[in-house]
Design a protein around this motif. Sequence first.
Motif, short mmCIF file in Angstrom:
data_model
loop_
_atom_site.label_atom_id
_atom_site.label_comp_id
_atom_site.label_asym_id
_atom_site.label_seq_id
_atom_site.Cartn_x
_atom_site.Cartn_y
_atom_site.Cartn_z
N HIS A 88 0.82 -1.22 0.00
CA HIS A 88 0.00 0.00 0.00
C HIS A 88 0.85 1.26 0.00
O HIS A 88 2.05 1.24 0.29
CB HIS A 88 -0.95 0.00 1.21
N ASP A 89 0.20 2.33 -0.29
CA ASP A 89 0.76 3.68 -0.21
C ASP A 89 0.88 4.06 1.27
O ASP A 89 0.44 3.30 2.15
CB ASP A 89 -0.16 4.62 -0.96
N THR A 90 1.45 5.19 1.57
CA THR A 90 1.56 5.65 2.96
C THR A 90 1.69 7.17 3.00
O THR A 90 2.31 7.77 2.11
CB THR A 90 2.77 5.02 3.66
N PRO A 91 1.12 7.81 4.03
CA PRO A 91 1.34 9.25 4.18
C PRO A 91 2.71 9.57 4.80
O PRO A 91 3.17 10.70 4.73
CB PRO A 91 0.20 9.68 5.11
N ALA A 92 3.35 8.55 5.39
CA ALA A 92 4.64 8.76 6.07
C ALA A 92 5.80 8.63 5.08
O ALA A 92 6.60 7.68 5.14
CB ALA A 92 4.79 7.77 7.22
N LYS A 93 5.88 9.55 4.14
CA LYS A 93 6.89 9.48 3.08
C LYS A 93 8.31 9.65 3.60
O LYS A 93 9.27 9.20 2.97
CB LYS A 93 6.61 10.55 2.02
N ASN A 94 8.48 10.30 4.73
CA ASN A 94 9.81 10.57 5.26
C ASN A 94 10.59 9.30 5.58
O ASN A 94 11.83 9.28 5.55
CB ASN A 94 9.72 11.45 6.51
N LEU A 95 9.89 8.21 5.87
CA LEU A 95 10.57 6.95 6.23
C LEU A 95 11.34 6.35 5.06
O LEU A 95 12.27 5.57 5.26
CB LEU A 95 9.56 5.93 6.76
N PHE A 96 10.99 6.73 3.84
CA PHE A 96 11.71 6.21 2.68
C PHE A 96 13.10 6.83 2.54
O PHE A 96 13.91 6.36 1.72
CB PHE A 96 10.89 6.44 1.40
N ASN A 97 13.37 7.86 3.32
CA ASN A 97 14.71 8.47 3.30
C ASN A 97 15.69 7.73 4.20
O ASN A 97 16.89 8.02 4.19
CB ASN A 97 14.62 9.94 3.73
N GLU A 98 15.19 6.79 5.00
CA GLU A 98 16.06 6.05 5.92
C GLU A 98 16.81 4.92 5.17
O GLU A 98 16.31 4.37 4.19
CB GLU A 98 15.24 5.42 7.04
N ASP A 99 18.01 4.60 5.67
CA ASP A 99 18.78 3.50 5.08
C ASP A 99 18.11 2.16 5.37
O ASP A 99 17.97 1.31 4.49
CB ASP A 99 20.21 3.47 5.65
N ARG A 100 17.73 1.97 6.63
CA ARG A 100 17.11 0.71 7.05
C ARG A 100 15.62 0.98 7.28
O ARG A 100 15.26 1.77 8.15
CB ARG A 100 17.76 0.19 8.34
N ARG A 101 14.76 0.32 6.50
CA ARG A 101 13.35 0.71 6.49
C ARG A 101 12.45 -0.44 6.98
O ARG A 101 11.57 -0.92 6.26
CB ARG A 101 12.95 1.16 5.08
N ALA A 102 12.67 -0.87 8.19
CA ALA A 102 11.83 -1.91 8.81
C ALA A 102 10.99 -1.24 9.90
O ALA A 102 11.40 -1.19 11.07
CB ALA A 102 12.68 -3.03 9.39
N PHE A 103 9.82 -0.70 9.52
CA PHE A 103 9.01 0.07 10.46
C PHE A 103 7.55 -0.37 10.53
O PHE A 103 6.82 0.08 11.41
CB PHE A 103 9.02 1.56 10.06
N SER A 104 7.10 -1.22 9.63
CA SER A 104 5.67 -1.53 9.56
C SER A 104 5.27 -2.67 10.49
O SER A 104 6.11 -3.28 11.15
CB SER A 104 5.28 -1.88 8.11
N HIS A 105 3.98 -2.96 10.50
CA HIS A 105 3.46 -4.08 11.29
C HIS A 105 3.49 -5.38 10.48
O HIS A 105 2.94 -6.39 10.89
CB HIS A 105 2.03 -3.79 11.75
N GLY A 106 4.13 -5.35 9.31
CA GLY A 106 4.24 -6.55 8.48
C GLY A 106 3.89 -6.30 7.03
O GLY A 106 4.42 -6.95 6.13
N CYS A 107 2.97 -5.37 6.79
CA CYS A 107 2.60 -5.05 5.41
C CYS A 107 3.72 -4.24 4.74
O CYS A 107 4.65 -3.76 5.40
CB CYS A 107 1.29 -4.28 5.37
N ILE A 108 3.60 -4.08 3.43
CA ILE A 108 4.68 -3.47 2.65
C ILE A 108 4.22 -2.11 2.13
O ILE A 108 3.27 -2.02 1.33
CB ILE A 108 5.06 -4.39 1.48
N ARG A 109 4.88 -1.06 2.60
CA ARG A 109 4.57 0.29 2.15
C ARG A 109 5.44 0.61 0.93
O ARG A 109 6.66 0.41 0.96
CB ARG A 109 4.85 1.30 3.26
N VAL A 110 4.81 1.11 -0.11
CA VAL A 110 5.49 1.34 -1.39
C VAL A 110 5.69 2.83 -1.64
O VAL A 110 4.72 3.60 -1.64
CB VAL A 110 4.68 0.72 -2.55
#
Length: 528
Positions: A429-451
């Motif tokens: 799914h999409d996400t409003p939290a676009k800032n997280l895509f600027n991180e090197d390590r992006r393991a932040f969700s509850h299991g689903c995949i934010r694109v």
Amino acid sequence: MKTKLVTLIFIFFLVANSYEIKASNLEFKTISLTYQRIPSFQEIPFDSTLIAPFFSKYPKLKYLKPEVIKLYRKHNYQYLWFDHKGLNEFAKLLYDKINNLDQEGLQIDVPYNDKMRSLFQNSNNIKKPNLDTELLLSSLYFFYADRVFKGLDVAKTTELDWFLPRKKQSYVNRLDSLLQDPSLINQQEKGLLGQYYLLKNALKNYRDIEKKGGWSPIVFPKNIKSLKLKDTANVILQIRKRLFITGDLNSDSGKKLFDDELLAGVLKYKKRNTFKTDSILLPKHLKDMNIPVNERIKTIMANMERCRWIPPSLTQKKQYITVNIPSFTLTYFIDSKPELVSKVVVGKTMNKTAVFNGDLNQIIFSPYWNVPPSILRKEILPAIAKNSNYLAKNDMEWVENRVRQRPGPQNSLGLVKFVFPNSHTIYMHDTPAKNLFNEDRRAFSHGCIRVARARDLAIAILKNDKNWTLEKIDSAMIGGVEKTYNLKTKIPVYIGYFTAWVDRDGTVNFYEDIYGHDIRLSEMLLSD
């Protein structure tokens, strides 16, 4: 007239009699040849009751007994590994393969290898078939196929949250082809995923680096917080040497200056190790460079093992989507070429994204987010207890005994959702939290995949669908009304876990083992 008739009858009799004699002679010769033919030992069956005593004598191979019996039943218990000269060509090739399993990324003891070594050291003296040798070679063929082509069994890979379908192949049938043409064992496309062979080359390169001494740890000076272009420092000498060893730099100039040449090497290193490709070198980058070469070798070997589990046919589909969890990357392939590449956010350590597959069959625009019971219990209800206005603030509402978030810019699923039904309740799914895509390590969700490129993914999937124009897609995403579209053609989705991956140009990429699967897998391989 009477004389002529008698003469003709006489001539006819002579001709017919002559033909009969010749035919008789021809038949005699054929029969003689048939009786003179001596069957080869390959056509003389051995006593099938001798298979059981063989496995009593070689108990370490007993688990392969069903395959061996299946093989010889198919061939009427005839010898397979001998020809008129003795041991055949494929027997010798198999022995060579068995003795070079380290090249296949395997560090395992071959059962009864001393016996095999003795046989092949004296192979020129073996002229007649021997049943022990015959059954030993068949067993070791299945041992080789089991370890190199099949890998760990499904029960063990499931422990690693690996639920992708395992490949199915008859190694009995494959042996028939190999006996006829031994060179087939080296045909890469026949046995394993293409990535396996790229990793195999990388393994050789990193072992060569190890033989030359590897690389020394780089000590980041305490008085320096970062390094950037135009900086000068002694530590730059170590960095240059390190990047030259792994091919990120073409040469080592021996300069202490952080120049453009070094920057190019730094950017290459960062790109293939999941770091932001900026010009700043930080202690975390040097910490990554300091991972010893033997650890990199273990990582390559672990990922070669994963390649054994995947059907080569997977990459031959018309279109498919892959998500590699450790690299935080989604790739949409059409005709084996990347149509779209996007950053993703995956599940955090406590909410791991599983390794599995599904078929993308729906795109939902302006989706509701139905809050999962676990999140409702652990996060939403405590938040409501602290702030009675929490639901209104986050555009949420009660629906019977559950909570959902309305479509819109605040929605946790963003503006579009991609559904591929599965037992893990995972979707993209999409996400409003676009800032997280600027991180090197992006393991932040509850299991689903934010694109990160969710809109672009929707456009790419629907570009040949006459029902959807670019304007219609944008309108549906911001319409504020949930709209579900069933795809005309389902798209396979594969969620994988690879901590080492080689690009087609030979570049080796390493990714952090965020879920610790490599450690567990290495333990399994050593104990297997």
